[in-house]
Motif scaffolding. Structure first.
Motif: not given
Ligand code: ATP
Ligand code: MG
Length: 414
Positions: A260, A263, A141
């Protein structure tokens, strides 16, 4: 492992451009190497930690029916165009490249598209469902900010699980199973006490998704937490409607910085419809497969453990993720000490105990500082003094006192 043979050395300083605590400590202790911003190599001890984390996740994924597989990094533009996620206007973190023979490829930032297309080969009837498949895979990414060390890499590993169900009921039930499995993962790796299942933005198929957010000063995310009920909401989605929905009062909510770590997301038919993933039900009617996706970043989990548990002396690994179970530290070079420590080392190895043996000829102060920096949970010290009593000195990384023990008693704490 003999420390004299370990090619990584501890360092006093991290690279000047490294601003995150997790990468600074991991670099200084010799767990990772910084290639460039957001890109880190795993050195032997770093790899051992990641493998431990992966194994903890793998056990939980297998226990809920997950089947491990391994998709490709290289991505076919065609399938991403079908879901409208090829264009950089839609997905702004793509790394793309060109084929010599012509045409573009992508480096997978996630894997919903290829797994949905692949499953068209395996799913045609209701009899084929449900299917739960997962992998540990390197994702790419082009993250704008890469200042959080291994918590936000441009190349990083992800455990991604995908569920394929007949209907919403099947999806809902599996989703809850994954949520429980994730809770167990975060408890086992030692960050469960600070990790909250958090309401986050959903999609057309469900009002909310859920993130697993770990309270930590280094976090880039913000949640609102109701400490009494343990209910947490991502700041991004909090509004009056959500407050009402979740029966929360704004005044009870405390804002927390969080990371985070995982998820879970109900995808519904978002990928199955455009990619032609349908099954025939019992009455012969064609229906789209109902999907879900569930991610955890092992590298981000490792970085979170460092941010949360390390102290001013260095890393602190929980037993479950530590690169070695015990750090055997030999002080001095006297024959009696060397043979005592050598024997203990081979005995531990024979028993299957993972041990890092500091057999280097260095001053005690240097050895202890290195040992603290590396952060193995238990330390066994062998010195003239301990050998004279036929004992070893045992110290836990997080306690300040040590204790003289027989080998037999010391083995019990491992
Ligand atoms: P973020 O909002 O932090 O960018 P995300 O919503 O993009 O995360 P997902 O695409 O859902 O994350 O990825 C699943 C999991 O992969 C995350 O929960 C996290 O643990 C991990 N992860 C995501 N991006 C990164 C990254 N750049 N570096 C390391 N781990 C990551
Ligand atoms: Mg992201």
């Amino acid at each position: 492992m003999r420390q004299s043979q370990l090619f990584t050395k501890t360092r006093k300083e991290a690279p000047a451009d490294e601003v995150s605590k997790n990468a600074q400590l991991l670099i200084r202790a010799g767990f990772i190497h910084k290639e460039m911003a957001g890109v880190y190599t795993l050195l032997p001890m770093g790899l051992r930690v990641i493998k431990n984390i992966e194994e903890i996740i793998r056990k939980e994924m297998n226990a809920i029916g997950g089947q491990e597989m391994f998709l490709t990094v290289l991505q076919d533009k065609e399938i991403w165009e079908k879901t409208n996620r090829w264009s950089s206007d839609k997905v702004d973190i793509w790394f793309k490249t060109n084929l010599k023979s012509g045409g573009e490829l992508g480096l997978g930032p996630t894997h919903e598209e290829p797994i949905a297309r692949m499953m068209t080969n395996h799913i045609s009837s209701y009899k084929n469902l449900p299917i739960y498949a997962y992998q540990f895979q390197t994702k790419f990414r082009n993250e704008v900010r890469a200042k959080s060390g291994i918590i936000r890499g441009r190349e990083f590993s992800m455990k991604d699980l995908y569920s394929f169900d007949l209907d919403q009921t099947g999806l809902d039930a599996f989703y809850e199973k994954v949520a429980l499995a994730y809770k167990r993962v975060f408890n086992t790796v030692g960050i469960g006490h600070q990790t909250y299942r958090t309401f986050a933005s959903g999609g057309p198929f469900s009002k909310y998704s859920h993130e697993f957010q770990t309270v930590c000063e280094a976090g880039e995310d913000r949640i609102y937490l109701d400490e009494k009920s343990g209910i947490a909401v991502n700041k991004e989605v909090l509004n009056d409607e959500v407050l009402k929905d979740l029966k929360l009062a704004k005044k009870d909510l405390i804002e927390k910085k969080t990371i985070e770590v995982g998820n879970i997301f109900k995808l519904g038919t978002k990928f199955s419809e455009p990619l032609g993933l349908f099954y025939t039900d019992e009455s012969g009617v064609s229906k789209p497969v109902i999907m879900g996706s569930y991610g955890i970043g092992p590298g981000r989990v490792m970085g979170t453990i460092v941010e949360l548990l390390s102290d001013d002396k260095g890393l602190v690994w929980p037993k479950t993720t530590a690169p070695f179970q015990v750090h055997l530290v030999r002080l001095g070079e006297n024959q009696a000490v060397v043979s005592f420590a050598d024997n203990l080392y081979s005995d531990l190895e024979k028993r299957g105990v993972e041990v890092l043996y500091d057999d280097r000829d260095l001053r005690p102060g240097e050895k202890f500082a290195d040992s603290d920096l590396i952060g193995i949970p238990v330390r066994f010290v062998v010195s003239d003094k301990t050998v004279a009593e036929n004992k070893i000195e045992v110290k836990h990384r997080t306690l300040s006192e040590s204790e003289l023990m027989s080998i037999k008693d010391a083995l019990k704490i491992l």
